[in-house]
Scaffold this active site. Structure first.
Site, PDB file in Angstrom:
ATOM      1  CB  CYS B 409      -0.955   0.003   1.182  1.00  0.00           C
ATOM      2  SG  CYS B 409      -0.136  -0.232   2.759  1.00  0.00           S
ATOM      3  CG  HIS B 453      -4.556   0.576   3.845  1.00  0.00           C
ATOM      4  ND1 HIS B 453      -3.851  -0.226   2.972  1.00  0.00           N
ATOM      5  CD2 HIS B 453      -5.518   1.168   3.099  1.00  0.00           C
ATOM      6  CE1 HIS B 453      -4.364  -0.119   1.767  1.00  0.00           C
ATOM      7  NE2 HIS B 453      -5.386   0.737   1.805  1.00  0.00           N
ATOM      8  CG  ASP B 469      -7.158   1.997  -0.730  1.00  0.00           C
ATOM      9  OD1 ASP B 469      -5.949   1.992  -1.065  1.00  0.00           O
ATOM     10  OD2 ASP B 469      -7.652   1.218   0.102  1.00  0.00           O
TER      11      ASP B 469
END
Lengths: 305, 662
Positions: B409, B453, B469
């Site tokens: 991520c 994250h 995202d």
């Protein structure tokens, strides 16, 4: 009554010098209808004391010298064939007597020792299927040498339990020993001692002892003592209920001697060690004997308020 | 009572075997922490004793041999750890010696010694684990120790019941709770184990995606969230905002120092969720809240970038209350400073990416279509999700976007923001947690460290900062195989997971949820009970509002009550005394004051005659008392209480006892 006992005490103390407490316990034992065991080394005056007691109380007396070849029939007696009457007639043994002095009882074999058992407990003997009553009062005074002496068969526990009191005379005080040495042997004195009592009077005394009151508080105290022996880790086993009864009996007799008609804790304490010592077996590695443990238990048990 | 001296009493084979069993029970949880070779050493002594005992063989070990074994074990432990200091080596040594002690236990005192030691040895388990399961195990172990201890010291051990041991343990429990709650606590620990710091997933205040080659997923709780409102947020909205990183130097993302100059502008709209967060210690100041937090109780602060910050470092577990509105708008208008911060890119780096971004943006035309274009790109092109990316130190974005195309991520978020900034769109990286497991038993979300994250935000006129995202755009087929199962299960990368999935959990899930619930209670109320909580409790009991002398009074009362209770218990052992005994006791007390005490084994007659012998002047007072006492106590066992003589005698005894003048 008590005056007579005092006179008896006096006589006995003249014969066995310096052993007032032992003499007193012997009388207690007799009054409580128990049998007496005297344990000590040879020559300490065991036989003399036994002899004197039987004489002074005016009782019929037989002495059995126990040896390793003594047989039961030698004690109880046997039936012998009578040629004239063409029948067996019974010849009573020395046990048919009011006082038996069983001298050196642990020199006989267990078989013979146990012949005494029935007689002592039930005041009767059974010979060839026939049960015969023993005279009353019936009283066994046994003497024995300490168990570690050579040629002894230690009395089985069951038989020890049947003796109400065990006494140990011990060495006399030098002062008394001196007078003993000066005046010579006392055995003759014992033999010539006059009876101070009839057997009827003794039975009457024993009856009076029975009537002495034992209160609940005393029973509680006694139970505490008995239970303590069962819990003590220093003993192989505790006291039996018969031992409890024996203590009560002896305490009553002692109370009667003190001219009281009730038992107080001190009576129990006074007789406890003599009554209980030989019934207790100290365990294993401890260097104690039954008397020591009994003494310790007595000291550590509180008298109920 | 005459008892054989302890040093003469020998230990029987049976008792030794029970000791061995106790040792096995005590050592079991510690063995899980020890290396396997040490476990074998520790097991040796108890198993040797058990086997020899079973075979009826002697358990004797030569003293010199035993000495040599002990020395060898000590040397081995030193070799293994290189030291005797520290938690592991120290515990290993103690545990080995404890188990070997069994081999040299012959005397009765060793029996008691080993059992007493067992309590302390068990406590060492708490150096390794403080989890909830240790508690029932501890109760079991302690019950067994107490049982063996009582049985070993009982007169008759043949039939000894479990009940007294359990009863003792249960009786001690309230005392333990009371001491736990009220025994004064120190503000910090008395001593600290030298701990090791491990690196893994979680949130830190900087982010340098290029220089990480392996990311460990840590399966530990980060925080728990309990909603006070009935409605729960959508699964796709479970983004827990932590930090906003706006300053990028080509390698590392950081918080911007200029951020504090920007005024807060958050407009609440849409549904508002209220909830409590129970945060595990982070040793940092920031707090987490559901995207977008709009208000916060307590002293903590809501910053202008919609992140939360506490006034101090979180060194212990805390609990705070937040409300969030997922549809809230952050910074409807962007101040020049903020715009400048969020467009800044380092000069002369990642030129290829900059070029590429500008080209694509001109094709797309608007910010929204450019973002869609980028997500499309990630999804269509062979981009991979992996926790073991190659190291990309220089020109990280170029390297990632055009060459390696694999990362986690942080790589995606970082590159994505870079692209947007290159195209002239204000953008920034947000770190925090995503997802979370709903605990149906406790009714809360459990967010673990591995849920950490990073995602991106870009600014659009009138909409404010919009969350995007990029990691979720990676095609599911290109997620690292080892992670796939995990990802599918948690589904945080892919918003396709339906909410209903939460309800259809099996009994195993249910059990694990129940366990986490119990563990959270254990953590919150037992392990984290500290001085502050204690003060809170006292405050709650309103002890502070009372004047000091009230408190002192209460304490004194409690002390007296306890003393009275104990006294009652002790005096009750004499059972209830009747009137005769009471009167007698009164006399005894009077005499004791005069310095004559009755020994326990003394009867009345003996005692009184002793007293009178010592003090003949008291004879007149004492003789009637003795006479009456003996009459009442010993003369008649079945004295009727209503008997007139008895009553007279008792009255006289009582009177004499009361008015005894010495």
């Amino acid at each position: 009554m008590q005056q007579r006992i005092d006179a008896i005490k006096q006589t006995l103390n003249n014969i066995v010098l310096g052993k007032e407490s032992q003499v007193e316990m012997a009388i207690v034992c007799l009054l409580a209808k128990g049998h007496l065991l005297i344990e000590d080394l040879p020559g300490m005056g065991k036989t003399t004391l036994a002899h004197a007691i039987s004489r002074v109380f005016g009782l019929e007396f037989q002495r059995i010298q126990f040896t390793s070849d003594l047989l039961p029939a030698d004690i109880t007696g046997t039936a012998i064939f009578d040629r004239n009457q063409q029948a067996f007639s019974f010849h009573p043994g020395p046990i048919f007597s009011q006082v038996i002095l069983a001298d050196e009882i642990n020199r006989a074999t267990p078989k013979t020792q146990s012949a005494l058992l029935e007689a002592m407990e039930e005041h009767q003997v059974t010979i060839e299927g026939e049960t015969r009553k023993l005279p009353s009062p019936f009283f066994v005074i046994a003497t024995q040498n300490p168990a570690h002496q050579i040629g002894t068969y230690p009395l089985p526990e069951s038989q020890l339990d049947r003796f109400l009191v065990r006494l140990s005379l011990g060495y006399p005080h030098p002062e008394f020993e001196k007078s003993l040495l000066l005046s010579g042997e006392k055995r003759a004195m014992a033999n010539s001692a006059k009876p101070q009592l009839t057997s009827e009077q003794l039975i009457e005394m024993q009856y009076q002892v029975e009537q002495i009151n034992v209160s609940e508080s005393i029973v509680d105290y006694l139970l505490k003592l008995v239970i303590e022996t069962r819990r003590s880790p220093d003993l192989v086993h505790g006291l039996s209920p018969r031992a409890g009864l024996a203590i009560t009996q002896a305490a009553k007799a002692y109370a009667w001697l003190q001219q009281r008609d009730f038992v107080i804790p001190e009576d129990v304490q006074h007789v406890f060690v003599s009554v209980v010592g030989h019934r207790l077996q100290a365990s294993g590695q401890s260097q104690l004997n039954g008397d020591d443990v009994a003494e310790a238990i007595l000291q550590n048990t509180a008298v109920p308020l | 009572m005459l008892v054989l001296p302890e040093n003469q009493r020998q230990l029987s084979s049976n008792k030794k075997q029970s000791l061995a069993l106790v040792q096995l029970l005590i050592l079991f949880p510690l063995m899980l922490q020890l290396p396997i070779i040490l476990t074998a050493i520790v097991l040796f002594a108890p198993i040797y004793v058990l086997v020899r005992g079973r075979l009826n063989q002697s358990m004797a070990v030569n003293r010199w041999l035993l000495l040599i074994i002990s020395l060898l074990v000590a040397i081995f432990v030193y070799q293994y750890y290189g030291t005797f200091r520290g938690k592991d080596a120290g515990v290993a040594l103690i545990v080995c010696m404890y188990s070997l002690k069994l081999l040299e236990s012959w005397k009765y005192r060793d029996f008691n010694l080993i059992l007493t030691l067992s309590f302390f040895i068990f406590a060492m388990t708490f150096l390794f684990t403080q989890s909830f399961w240790v508690l029932p195990y501890m109760f079991l172990a302690f019950a067994v120790i107490i049982y063996v201890l009582m049985r070993g010291n009982a007169y008759a051990s043949i039939s000894f019941s479990w009940k007294p041991a359990l009863k003792l343990l249960l009786l001690s429990a309230p005392l333990m709770v009371l001491l736990f709650l009220f025994f004064p606590r120190l503000p910090g620990p008395l001593w600290k184990m030298p701990g090791q710091l491990t690196s893994g997933s979680g949130v830190s205040d900087t982010m340098s995606p290029g220089d990480i080659s392996t990311l460990n997923l840590i399966d530990e709780p980060a925080f728990r969230v309990k909603f006070t409102t009935d409605a729960l947020p959508k699964t796709s909205d479970l983004y827990w905002r932590g930090l906003v990183l706006e300053s990028y130097d080509g390698i590392t993302w950081r918080e911007s120092e200029q951020r504090s100059d920007i005024t807060k502008n958050i407009q609440t709209q849409g549904e508002v969720f209220e909830y409590f967060v129970t945060l595990e210690p982070t040793r940092q100041r920031w707090l987490f809240g559901l995207d977008v937090p709009v208000s916060l109780r307590q002293q903590s602060r809501l910053k202008s970038d919609a992140t939360l910050v506490a006034p101090y470092r979180i060194n212990k577990r805390i609990r705070y209350r937040v409300s969030s509105a997922p549809e809230a708008i952050i910074s409807e208008t962007l101040t020049p400073v903020a715009r400048q911060i969020n467009l800044e890119l380092p000069e002369d780096s990642n030129e290829q990416s900059k070029q590429w971004a500008i080209e694509k943006f001109t094709e797309a035309g608007s910010a929204e279509s450019f973002v869609a274009e980028l997500l499309q790109h990630i999804n269509q092109q062979p981009y991979f999700y992996t926790l073991t990316p190659p190291i990309m130190e220089r020109e990280m974005v170029d390297d990632f976007w055009f060459n390696h195309k694999s990362g986690f991520c942080e790589h995606y978020a970082s590159s994505f923001v870079f692209m947007l900034r290159a195209a002239g769109i204000p953008a920034r990286v947000v770190t925090g947690y995503q997802g979370g497991e709903y605990n149906q038993v406790g009714g809360y979300y459990l967010i673990k460290q591995k849920d950490a994250h990073a995602w991106a935000e870009y600014w659009v006129q009138d909409k404010g900062w919009v969350r995007v995202d990029p990691t979720s755009a990676v095609a599911p087929s290109r997620v690292d195989v080892s992670l796939q199962a995990e990802m599918m299960e948690r589904g945080f990368l892919f918003d396709e997971l339906p909410d209903a999935e939460l309800l259809s959990s099996g009994w195993l899930d249910y059990a694990s949820q129940w366990f986490d619930n119990a563990n959270s209670f254990w953590q919150e109320w037992v392990l984290d009970y500290n001085q502050d909580n204690q003060w809170d409790l006292l405050k709650w009991l309103k002890l502070q509002s009372l004047p000091a002398y009230y408190v002192n009074g209460i304490v004194l009362l409690v002390v007296f009550a306890v003393i009275y209770f104990l006294w009652r218990r002790i005096s009750r052992q004499h059972t209830h005394l009747d009137d005769v005994a009471k009167a007698y006791q009164r006399v005894l007390k009077r005499l004791a004051k005069k310095g004559v005490k009755k020994r326990v084994d003394e009867g009345a007659q003996q005692f009184f005659s002793r007293v009178i012998k010592q003090n003949p002047q008291w004879q007149h007072q004492l003789s009637p008392i003795l006479r009456d006492y003996q009459t009442l106590r010993y003369r008649k066992s079945a004295f009727s209480k209503k008997d007139e003589v008895f009553q007279q005698c008792l009255a006289r005894l009582k009177r004499n006892a009361r008015y005894l003048q010495l």
